[in-house]
Design a protein around this motif. Structure first.
Motif, PDB file in Angstrom:
ATOM      1  N   PHE A  30     -21.392 -35.156 -16.265  1.00 28.50           N
ATOM      2  CA  PHE A  30     -21.266 -33.704 -16.301  1.00 28.50           C
ATOM      3  C   PHE A  30     -19.878 -33.290 -16.794  1.00 28.50           C
ATOM      4  N   TYR A  31     -18.840 -33.882 -16.217  1.00 21.43           N
ATOM      5  CA  TYR A  31     -17.483 -33.509 -16.602  1.00 21.43           C
ATOM      6  C   TYR A  31     -17.111 -34.071 -17.976  1.00 21.43           C
ATOM      7  N   GLY A  32     -17.647 -35.234 -18.325  1.00 21.53           N
ATOM      8  CA  GLY A  32     -17.310 -35.824 -19.617  1.00 21.53           C
ATOM      9  C   GLY A  32     -18.082 -35.215 -20.769  1.00 21.53           C
ATOM     10  N   ASP A  33     -19.402 -35.109 -20.639  1.00 19.63           N
ATOM     11  CA  ASP A  33     -20.243 -34.622 -21.731  1.00 19.63           C
ATOM     12  C   ASP A  33     -20.299 -33.094 -21.775  1.00 19.63           C
ATOM     13  N   SER A  34     -20.611 -32.481 -20.647  1.00 19.16           N
ATOM     14  CA  SER A  34     -20.849 -31.036 -20.634  1.00 19.16           C
ATOM     15  C   SER A  34     -19.564 -30.217 -20.656  1.00 19.16           C
ATOM     16  N   LEU A  35     -18.527 -30.688 -19.960  1.00 22.15           N
ATOM     17  CA  LEU A  35     -17.278 -29.929 -19.871  1.00 22.15           C
ATOM     18  C   LEU A  35     -16.208 -30.434 -20.826  1.00 22.15           C
ATOM     19  N   GLY A  36     -16.455 -31.565 -21.485  1.00 24.94           N
ATOM     20  CA  GLY A  36     -15.553 -32.059 -22.517  1.00 24.94           C
ATOM     21  C   GLY A  36     -14.251 -32.656 -22.018  1.00 24.94           C
ATOM     22  N   VAL A  37     -14.216 -33.160 -20.792  1.00 24.01           N
ATOM     23  CA  VAL A  37     -13.008 -33.797 -20.266  1.00 24.01           C
ATOM     24  C   VAL A  37     -12.823 -35.159 -20.938  1.00 24.01           C
ATOM     25  N   ASP A  38     -11.585 -35.494 -21.299  1.00 21.31           N
ATOM     26  CA  ASP A  38     -11.286 -36.767 -21.948  1.00 21.31           C
ATOM     27  C   ASP A  38     -11.739 -37.931 -21.065  1.00 21.31           C
ATOM     28  N   LEU A  39     -12.441 -38.901 -21.655  1.00 25.08           N
ATOM     29  CA  LEU A  39     -13.029 -39.983 -20.873  1.00 25.08           C
ATOM     30  C   LEU A  39     -11.982 -40.876 -20.230  1.00 25.08           C
ATOM     31  N   ALA A  41      -8.903 -40.022 -19.220  1.00 23.72           N
ATOM     32  CA  ALA A  41      -8.356 -39.300 -18.062  1.00 23.72           C
ATOM     33  C   ALA A  41      -9.389 -39.193 -16.950  1.00 23.72           C
ATOM     34  N   LEU A  42     -10.647 -38.975 -17.329  1.00 24.47           N
ATOM     35  CA  LEU A  42     -11.718 -38.897 -16.343  1.00 24.47           C
ATOM     36  C   LEU A  42     -11.851 -40.217 -15.591  1.00 24.47           C
ATOM     37  N   GLY A  43     -11.823 -41.324 -16.310  1.00 20.76           N
ATOM     38  CA  GLY A  43     -11.920 -42.636 -15.674  1.00 20.76           C
ATOM     39  C   GLY A  43     -10.769 -42.899 -14.722  1.00 20.76           C
ATOM     40  N   ALA A  44      -9.562 -42.480 -15.092  1.00 20.01           N
ATOM     41  CA  ALA A  44      -8.403 -42.680 -14.217  1.00 20.01           C
ATOM     42  C   ALA A  44      -8.558 -41.897 -12.918  1.00 20.01           C
ATOM     43  N   GLY A  87     -19.353 -27.951   1.228  1.00 18.77           N
ATOM     44  CA  GLY A  87     -18.387 -27.226   0.410  1.00 18.77           C
ATOM     45  C   GLY A  87     -17.891 -28.033  -0.765  1.00 18.77           C
ATOM     46  N   GLY A  88     -17.592 -29.313  -0.540  1.00 17.24           N
ATOM     47  CA  GLY A  88     -17.118 -30.155  -1.630  1.00 17.24           C
ATOM     48  C   GLY A  88     -18.168 -30.364  -2.698  1.00 17.24           C
ATOM     49  N   PHE A  89     -19.442 -30.490  -2.292  1.00 17.01           N
ATOM     50  CA  PHE A  89     -20.519 -30.705  -3.257  1.00 17.01           C
ATOM     51  C   PHE A  89     -20.713 -29.475  -4.133  1.00 17.01           C
ATOM     52  N   VAL A  90     -20.648 -28.306  -3.515  1.00 18.60           N
ATOM     53  CA  VAL A  90     -20.760 -27.069  -4.300  1.00 18.60           C
ATOM     54  C   VAL A  90     -19.571 -26.938  -5.253  1.00 18.60           C
ATOM     55  N   MET A  91     -18.368 -27.247  -4.770  1.00 20.33           N
ATOM     56  CA  MET A  91     -17.187 -27.236  -5.643  1.00 20.33           C
ATOM     57  C   MET A  91     -17.370 -28.151  -6.851  1.00 20.33           C
ATOM     58  N   LEU A  92     -17.905 -29.343  -6.594  1.00 20.40           N
ATOM     59  CA  LEU A  92     -18.024 -30.356  -7.642  1.00 20.40           C
ATOM     60  C   LEU A  92     -18.862 -29.865  -8.812  1.00 20.40           C
ATOM     61  N   PHE A  93     -19.930 -29.134  -8.523  1.00 22.87           N
ATOM     62  CA  PHE A  93     -20.844 -28.707  -9.587  1.00 22.87           C
ATOM     63  C   PHE A  93     -20.752 -27.215  -9.903  1.00 22.87           C
ATOM     64  N   HIS A  94     -19.704 -26.567  -9.405  1.00 21.45           N
ATOM     65  CA  HIS A  94     -19.397 -25.191  -9.808  1.00 21.45           C
ATOM     66  C   HIS A  94     -17.925 -25.109 -10.230  1.00 21.45           C
ATOM     67  N   PRO A  95     -17.544 -25.861 -11.248  1.00 19.95           N
ATOM     68  CA  PRO A  95     -16.128 -25.854 -11.652  1.00 19.95           C
ATOM     69  C   PRO A  95     -15.757 -24.533 -12.327  1.00 19.95           C
ATOM     70  N   PRO A  96     -14.521 -24.102 -12.187  1.00 26.07           N
ATOM     71  CA  PRO A  96     -14.077 -22.871 -12.869  1.00 26.07           C
ATOM     72  C   PRO A  96     -13.867 -23.121 -14.356  1.00 26.07           C
ATOM     73  N   ALA A  97     -13.735 -22.081 -15.120  1.00 20.01           N
ATOM     74  CA  ALA A  97     -13.506 -22.177 -16.564  1.00 20.01           C
ATOM     75  C   ALA A  97     -12.010 -22.395 -16.814  1.00 20.01           C
ATOM     76  N   TRP A  98     -11.516 -23.573 -16.444  1.00 21.12           N
ATOM     77  CA  TRP A  98     -10.108 -23.899 -16.560  1.00 21.12           C
ATOM     78  C   TRP A  98      -9.872 -24.823 -17.741  1.00 21.12           C
ATOM     79  N   SER A  99      -8.583 -25.123 -17.973  1.00 22.18           N
ATOM     80  CA  SER A  99      -8.210 -26.088 -19.001  1.00 22.18           C
ATOM     81  C   SER A  99      -8.629 -27.486 -18.561  1.00 22.18           C
ATOM     82  N   GLU A 100      -8.494 -28.448 -19.472  1.00 22.10           N
ATOM     83  CA  GLU A 100      -8.870 -29.819 -19.146  1.00 22.10           C
ATOM     84  C   GLU A 100      -8.055 -30.351 -17.967  1.00 22.10           C
ATOM     85  N   ARG A 101      -6.761 -30.077 -17.951  1.00 19.35           N
ATOM     86  CA  ARG A 101      -5.938 -30.542 -16.831  1.00 19.35           C
ATOM     87  C   ARG A 101      -6.376 -29.883 -15.531  1.00 19.35           C
TER      88      ARG A 101
END
Length: 425
Positions: A30-39, A41-44, A87-101
């Motif tokens: 979800f974060y890598g493909d759909s949100l475009g986070v660098d793989l 950095a995501l792996g780290a 709460g954490g599960f909802v946070m995980l799949f409702h990310p804000p429209a923020w920068s990659e960092r």
């Protein structure tokens, strides 16, 4: 113990298992493909948070042992951790429209909350089950009911998000699944806390030191057995999607075959319980290991596009999964002698640590090995090494687990005899 009581205890196992597939498999995609986070950095981030998650399990086990001595200690822990998990599960799949960092920070915080809360509930829940009865056959039933509900949760987590994402897109689909999970978790918590039998009280006296708790030979050897066996289960789980894509050309039917696999595990669970009552947990597990090995080896003779043979592999290996999920935790409960009951939470904290370590070992062994042998993801012409590793490495690990199990057979039998003596009026 009545079936109603067993079902009430097992109810919480469904949402706990329902959370695992999204945490470990869906969120990176979800974060890598759909949100475009660098793989990279995501792996780290994933590695660091999982490292924290693994290291804290024995400490959580100690906390569970401590709280069992307090009135309503476990109930309070499970409720607070359940709210945090929601709460954490909802946070995980409702990310804000923020920068990659910003998304990486959000992901790290969300996963830290989810991992910690899930471990708190899980270790307490496993310890609760181990303390429900001193009867070895009863422990097997407790574990089997819990794992049957858990397999149902895995099936729901496999089917529902995929359907909703297909209809509404990743953000809406995974977001909808997150809220459904919150509702299911709330129901599971209520049913278990209000309807399940109460665990036996903790023995009096101070908590044992780590060295004293790990002194029993059966405990140490059983942890080695679990490490080998859990890794043997995790290796095919790590490689199965690659096998269906490149070795068999069945990627379009992956969801169907995974559902068949878990459904077979659910159906076979009562059979493994009955068999363990008849011939013992160790021999029943060995029977399951033999069935799993035959299914894995059959993969080596499955041709691309052979739907029938691969369905047989899924059915056989899924049936064997029932032995792997139901019997080892019951063996651990058997191995905890009366003098060490005060450390039950610590033991299941270590059990959770070993289970997570097996996932890391499976990825660390299988993926580099298939790459070294020449497999290239997406290239079907290089899939022969993939099939070989998928078929034979788990079997070798099953053999190692069987050797470890045989070495602990006598001390485990003695511990079971002590538990039976303690349970006599």
């Amino acid at each position: 113990m009545t079936r109603r009581g067993l079902a009430a205890y097992a109810a919480l196992g469904l949402p706990l298992a329902m959370a695992m597939l999204p945490i470990y498999m869906i969120s990176p995609k979800f974060y890598g493909d759909s949100l475009g986070v660098d793989l990279a950095a995501l792996g780290a981030v994933l590695f660091l948070v999982r490292l924290l998650d693994t290291a804290q399990d024995p400490l959580i086990g100690r906390l569970v042992d401590f709280l069992h001595r307090r009135k309503s200690g476990w109930t309070s822990l499970v409720v607070v951790a359940g709210v945090a998990l929601s709460g954490g599960f909802v946070m995980l799949f409702h990310p804000p429209a923020w920068s990659e960092r910003g998304l990486l920070v959000w992901l790290a915080l969300s996963l830290a909350v989810v991992y910690t809360a899930h471990s708190l509930v899980s270790v307490c829940y496993l310890t609760w089950g181990a303390r429900l009865t001193d009867d070895p056959a009863g422990r097997t039933r407790v574990t089997a009911w819990r794992e049957a509900f858990g397999l149902a949760g895995v099936v729901f987590a496999s089917v529902l998000p995929a359907a909703w994402v297909s209809d509404s897109g990743p953000r809406a689909g995974y977001g909808q699944f997150a809220w459904v999970f919150v509702g299911v978790l709330a129901v599971g918590l209520l049913v278990t806390l209000w309807g399940a039998p109460r665990p036996s009280p903790a023995p009096a006296g101070a908590l044992e030191r780590w060295r004293e708790a790990l002194a029993p030979t059966a405990i140490r050897r059983l942890l080695w057995f679990y490490l080998f066996n859990a890794t043997s289960v995790a290796v095919p789980a790590t490689l199965v999607l690659f096998v269906m894509d490149d070795a068999l050309g069945l990627q379009e039917d992956a969801g169907l075959f995974l559902g068949l696999y878990f459904l077979a595990g659910m159906i076979a669970l009562p059979g493994w319980v009955a068999l363990s009552d008849r011939i013992g947990k160790e021999r029943a597990w060995l029977s399951g290991a033999l069935l799993a090995s035959c299914a894995l080896l059959l993969t080596a003779w499955t041709e691309p596009g052979d739907v029938t043979r691969w369905a047989i592999v899924c059915l056989l290996s899924g049936a064997a999964l029932g032995a792997d999920v139901a019997l080892p935790p019951a063996m651990l409960a058997d191995a905890i002698g009366p003098a060490h009951r005060k450390s039950t939470g610590l033991y299941f904290g270590l059990w959770a640590l070993v289970g997570k370590l097996s996932l890391a070992l499976a990825a660390g062994l299988a993926l580099p090995l298939v790459r070294f042998l020449g497999y290239q993801p997406g290239d079907a012409t290089t899939s022969d090494p993939l099939t070989v590793v998928y078929s034979f490495l788990p079997v070798a690990l099953k053999v190692a687990a069987a050797v470890a199990l045989w070495s602990l057979r006598r001390p485990l039998t003695l511990s079971c005899a002590a538990s039976r003596t303690r349970s006599l009026p």
